[in-house]
Design an enzyme around this catalytic site. Structure first.
Site, PDB file in Angstrom:
ATOM      1  N   HIS A 239       9.925  23.193  16.689  1.00 30.46           N
ATOM      2  CA  HIS A 239      10.392  21.508  15.857  1.00 30.46           C
ATOM      3  C   HIS A 239      12.182  21.381  16.183  1.00 30.46           C
ATOM      4  O   HIS A 239      13.073  21.942  17.081  1.00 30.46           O
ATOM      5  CB  HIS A 239      10.776  22.183  14.756  1.00 30.46           C
ATOM      6  CG  HIS A 239      11.180  21.440  12.981  1.00 30.46           C
ATOM      7  ND1 HIS A 239      12.869  21.413  13.475  1.00 30.46           N
ATOM      8  CD2 HIS A 239      10.563  20.829  12.917  1.00 30.46           C
ATOM      9  CE1 HIS A 239      12.923  20.123  11.820  1.00 30.46           C
ATOM     10  NE2 HIS A 239      11.233  19.691  12.118  1.00 30.46           N
TER      11      HIS A 239
ATOM     12  N   LYS B 146      12.295  24.521   5.141  1.00 38.54           N
ATOM     13  CA  LYS B 146      13.398  24.313   6.410  1.00 38.54           C
ATOM     14  C   LYS B 146      14.567  25.528   5.675  1.00 38.54           C
ATOM     15  O   LYS B 146      13.873  26.678   5.229  1.00 38.54           O
ATOM     16  CB  LYS B 146      14.335  22.960   6.458  1.00 38.54           C
ATOM     17  CG  LYS B 146      13.423  21.910   6.611  1.00 38.54           C
ATOM     18  CD  LYS B 146      14.277  20.332   7.648  1.00 38.54           C
ATOM     19  CE  LYS B 146      13.141  20.103   8.477  1.00 38.54           C
ATOM     20  NZ  LYS B 146      13.371  19.100   8.391  1.00 38.54           N
TER      21      LYS B 146
ATOM     22  N   ASN C 124       7.604  21.742   5.089  1.00 38.77           N
ATOM     23  CA  ASN C 124       8.292  22.940   6.289  1.00 38.77           C
ATOM     24  C   ASN C 124      10.084  22.568   5.115  1.00 38.77           C
ATOM     25  O   ASN C 124      10.044  21.786   4.549  1.00 38.77           O
ATOM     26  CB  ASN C 124       8.611  22.202   7.147  1.00 38.77           C
ATOM     27  CG  ASN C 124       9.783  22.777   7.868  1.00 38.77           C
ATOM     28  OD1 ASN C 124      10.401  23.642   7.501  1.00 38.77           O
ATOM     29  ND2 ASN C 124      10.653  21.831   9.125  1.00 38.77           N
TER      30      ASN C 124
ATOM     31  N   GLY D 217      14.494  13.714   8.719  1.00 33.51           N
ATOM     32  CA  GLY D 217      16.114  13.522   7.594  1.00 33.51           C
ATOM     33  C   GLY D 217      16.666  12.405   7.515  1.00 33.51           C
ATOM     34  O   GLY D 217      17.947  12.702   6.547  1.00 33.51           O
TER      35      GLY D 217
ATOM     36  N   SER E  40       9.775  11.911   7.771  1.00 32.71           N
ATOM     37  CA  SER E  40      10.344  11.138   6.702  1.00 32.71           C
ATOM     38  C   SER E  40       8.756  10.631   5.577  1.00 32.71           C
ATOM     39  O   SER E  40       8.847   9.662   4.991  1.00 32.71           O
ATOM     40  CB  SER E  40      11.274  10.378   6.251  1.00 32.71           C
ATOM     41  OG  SER E  40      12.485  10.473   6.830  1.00 32.71           O
TER      42      SER E  40
ATOM     43  N   GLU F 284       6.501  14.662  15.207  1.00 37.04           N
ATOM     44  CA  GLU F 284       7.874  14.347  14.382  1.00 37.04           C
ATOM     45  C   GLU F 284       8.395  13.728  15.548  1.00 37.04           C
ATOM     46  O   GLU F 284       9.471  14.479  15.837  1.00 37.04           O
ATOM     47  CB  GLU F 284       8.594  15.568  13.865  1.00 37.04           C
ATOM     48  CG  GLU F 284       7.182  16.441  13.102  1.00 37.04           C
ATOM     49  CD  GLU F 284       8.370  17.318  12.640  1.00 37.04           C
ATOM     50  OE1 GLU F 284       7.819  17.274  10.812  1.00 37.04           O
ATOM     51  OE2 GLU F 284       8.696  18.118  13.235  1.00 37.04           O
TER      52      GLU F 284
ATOM     53  N   GLU G  39      14.547  20.900  15.697  1.00 33.30           N
ATOM     54  CA  GLU G  39      15.613  21.563  15.098  1.00 33.30           C
ATOM     55  C   GLU G  39      16.225  22.561  15.988  1.00 33.30           C
ATOM     56  O   GLU G  39      17.023  22.668  16.115  1.00 33.30           O
ATOM     57  CB  GLU G  39      15.966  21.548  13.796  1.00 33.30           C
ATOM     58  CG  GLU G  39      15.709  20.453  12.806  1.00 33.30           C
ATOM     59  CD  GLU G  39      15.271  20.468  11.486  1.00 33.30           C
ATOM     60  OE1 GLU G  39      15.041  19.088  10.721  1.00 33.30           O
ATOM     61  OE2 GLU G  39      15.332  21.515  10.185  1.00 33.30           O
TER      62      GLU G  39
END
Length: 248
Positions: free
Chosen positions: A95, A13, A11, A172, A210, A166, A97
């Site tokens: 996701h 991003k 991904n 991150g 991560s 996730e 985010e």
């Protein structure tokens, strides 16, 4: 006992440029063949060049989102019909985010997954809890609620999706769920899927948060972890290749 092939998805991003993309993709292509299935999910503007670069290779590509709408006055949205024209095999939906920064609800994520499937694109449905939810003992309830909306929307078609766990607190941050923590949640998700479809044992469940070359192998060795959705490590060819090889 079902033997599931591993899947490793990068991904990107909101990263990339013409030059950086070319270097990254050439590094990945040079490392073939992979035992695991490998894919990259890239920003919308780069879908065309990525499709050209990866055409006739074993590396698949996809998008990082997908509109729930077929077409219409939805400025800034990108439909599954459009994505299909670029040969996308996958579309990430839900996701953390997107959920956090864009207020996406469980129902919207489910609608996006349904829209992608309708055009032959496999949705990678993301679920995961925040640190506060984990510390409150709510992890199982949160991920089951998130997945339940998708199961309800898709019915038996739920067997056609990929699910990615996730944990928000590990994305991150450099923190990673232990193999045991990750496996425990994957087992919960597999059981929930088994109650909805006889195809659950064949479905791919990915871990993201991560994942790096030095922890990928132990994570991917867990019984219900079938690969990874990779963020930061997907931006360097050497790291992404190492993670992909760990999945074999």
């Amino acid at each position: 006992m079902t033997t599931r092939h591993k899947l490793v998805v990068g991904n990107w991003k909101m990263h990339g440029s013409h030059a950086a993309n070319a270097e990254l993709l050439q590094g990945i292509l040079a490392a073939r063949p992979f035992v695991a299935e490998v894919a990259v999910c890239v920003p919308f503007p780069y879908l065309s060049e990525v499709a050209v670069t990866l055409s006739n290779s074993s590396v698949a590509w996809g998008s990082q989102d997908c509109s729930a709408h077929v077409q219409g006055a939805y400025t800034g949205e990108v439909s599954a019909t459009m994505l299909a024209e670029f040969g996308c095999r996958y579309a990430i939906v839900g996701h953390s985010e997107r959920r956090a920064f864009h207020g996406e609800s469980d129902q919207l994520v489910a609608d996006k997954a349904k829209a992608a499937l309708a055009k032959g694109i496999t949705p990678i449905v993301c679920v995961g809890e925040t640190l506060e939810q984990r510390e409150a003992g709510e992890t199982e309830a949160v991920v089951k609620r998130q997945l339940s909306a998708v199961i309800h929307a898709l019915g038996q078609c739920i067997g056609e999706v990929v699910v990615a766990y996730e944990p928000v607190w590990a994305i991150g941050t450099g923190r990673t769920a232990s193999p045991e923590q990750a496996q425990a949640v994957h087992a919960v998700l597999r059981a929930q899927l088994a109650a909805a479809t006889p195809r659950a044992s064949d479905m791919k469940l990915l871990y993201g948060g991560s994942v790096k070359p030095d922890n990928a192998a132990i994570l991917f060795s867990q019984a219900d972890i079938d690969g990874g959705l990779i963020g930061g490590a997907a931006l360097k060819a050497a790291d992404f290749v190492a993670v992909a090889r760990a999945a074999s």
